[in-house]
Design a protein around this motif. Structure first.
Motif, PDB file in Angstrom:
ATOM      1  N   ARG A   7       3.495  26.880  86.394  1.00 25.49           N
ATOM      2  CA  ARG A   7       3.926  28.068  86.444  1.00 25.49           C
ATOM      3  C   ARG A   7       3.665  29.000  86.094  1.00 25.49           C
ATOM      4  O   ARG A   7       1.929  28.391  84.965  1.00 25.49           O
ATOM      5  CB  ARG A   7       5.106  27.161  85.558  1.00 25.49           C
ATOM      6  N   GLU A   8       3.445  30.124  85.535  1.00 27.58           N
ATOM      7  CA  GLU A   8       2.557  31.217  85.163  1.00 27.58           C
ATOM      8  C   GLU A   8       2.868  30.662  83.641  1.00 27.58           C
ATOM      9  O   GLU A   8       3.924  30.765  82.982  1.00 27.58           O
ATOM     10  CB  GLU A   8       3.606  32.618  85.236  1.00 27.58           C
ATOM     11  N   GLU A  10       3.890  31.750  79.560  1.00 32.43           N
ATOM     12  CA  GLU A  10       4.200  32.615  79.024  1.00 32.43           C
ATOM     13  C   GLU A  10       3.886  33.360  77.546  1.00 32.43           C
ATOM     14  O   GLU A  10       3.078  31.836  77.070  1.00 32.43           O
ATOM     15  CB  GLU A  10       5.808  32.195  79.187  1.00 32.43           C
ATOM     16  N   GLU A  11       3.703  33.639  77.113  1.00 28.22           N
ATOM     17  CA  GLU A  11       3.389  34.316  75.506  1.00 28.22           C
ATOM     18  C   GLU A  11       3.657  33.277  74.743  1.00 28.22           C
ATOM     19  O   GLU A  11       2.107  32.768  74.427  1.00 28.22           O
ATOM     20  CB  GLU A  11       3.866  35.513  75.184  1.00 28.22           C
ATOM     21  N   ASP A  13       3.740  30.024  75.634  1.00 25.72           N
ATOM     22  CA  ASP A  13       2.562  28.753  75.660  1.00 25.72           C
ATOM     23  C   ASP A  13       1.258  29.213  75.161  1.00 25.72           C
ATOM     24  O   ASP A  13      -0.052  27.935  75.062  1.00 25.72           O
ATOM     25  CB  ASP A  13       2.318  28.834  77.468  1.00 25.72           C
ATOM     26  N   ARG A  42      -3.261  36.039  73.649  1.00 24.38           N
ATOM     27  CA  ARG A  42      -1.767  36.555  73.083  1.00 24.38           C
ATOM     28  C   ARG A  42      -2.010  37.833  74.169  1.00 24.38           C
ATOM     29  O   ARG A  42      -1.225  38.775  74.978  1.00 24.38           O
ATOM     30  CB  ARG A  42      -0.744  36.001  72.460  1.00 24.38           C
ATOM     31  N   PHE A  46      -1.022  39.299  77.719  1.00 26.88           N
ATOM     32  CA  PHE A  46      -0.198  39.496  78.570  1.00 26.88           C
ATOM     33  C   PHE A  46       0.726  41.217  77.956  1.00 26.88           C
ATOM     34  O   PHE A  46      -0.447  41.605  77.489  1.00 26.88           O
ATOM     35  CB  PHE A  46       1.387  38.788  77.729  1.00 26.88           C
ATOM     36  N   HIS A  53      -4.917  35.999  83.960  1.00 27.84           N
ATOM     37  CA  HIS A  53      -3.601  35.310  83.868  1.00 27.84           C
ATOM     38  C   HIS A  53      -3.595  33.540  83.982  1.00 27.84           C
ATOM     39  O   HIS A  53      -5.083  33.491  84.188  1.00 27.84           O
ATOM     40  CB  HIS A  53      -3.449  35.386  85.747  1.00 27.84           C
TER      41      HIS A  53
END
Length: 170
Positions: A7-8, A10-11, A13, A42, A46, A53
């Motif tokens: 999955r993409e 997320e912050e 992570d 971060r 994002f 990415h």
């Protein structure tokens, strides 16, 4: 039986991604070169104009298992431009924790980067490999990649920050 989800990122992570980046650097014998922080990951990954990415490989435990999902790999990529072919996607890093290798997780990450690149109109998918990592070179070739050093004689160069400052007159 646990399953894997790509999955993409997320912050939230970013801490786990940094841990995996450090593991990759240790594997590549380049631990001293990791300067990035969780905060920089971060800020740079994002928001409205991300510099990169990232895909993550997440283990989803079986319903009866007490632990929640956890990250075991990542693929950090960004878009570049070729004056000959136009849009390209560049995979900066791909890493799967040692104990999870051989399960197809790396292939899933690479296939997802290829999908993303095609969806964005990219005509090429590029990456670099250290010259001693024959296992990785064989893996990429088996997936259909061409070794540009071998085939065309390309060498990769990098200007470090001090050289950049000198070039920019700073």
């Amino acid at each position: 039986m646990a399953s894997v989800r790509i999955r993409e990122a997320e912050e939230g992570d970013c801490g786990d991604i940094l841990r995996l980046i450090r593991e990759l650097a240790e594997f590549e014998k380049l631990s001293n070169q990791v300067k990035i922080s969780e905060e920089a990951l971060r800020a740079d990954g994002f928001g409205e104009h991300p510099f990169y990415h990232c895909l993550v490989a997440e283990i989803l435990p079986a319903p009866a298992e007490p632990q929640g999902p956890f990250l075991v790999g990542y693929g950090l990529y960004y878009f570049i431009y070729s004056t000959w072919t136009g849009r390209n996607v560049y995979l900066e890093d791909i890493y799967v924790k040692l104990e999870y290798r051989g399960q197809g997780i790396g292939s899933k990450i690479i296939k997802k980067v290829a999908e993303v690149g095609l969806d964005k109109g990219c005509s090429q998918f590029r990456l670099a490999v250290l010259d001693w990592n024959q296992r990785a070179m064989d893996f990429y070739k088996a997936l259909g990649a061409h070794d540009l050093t071998e085939a065309e004689g390309w060498h990769s160069f990098r200007f470090e920050e001090q050289a950049m400052r000198k070039l920019a007159g700073r």
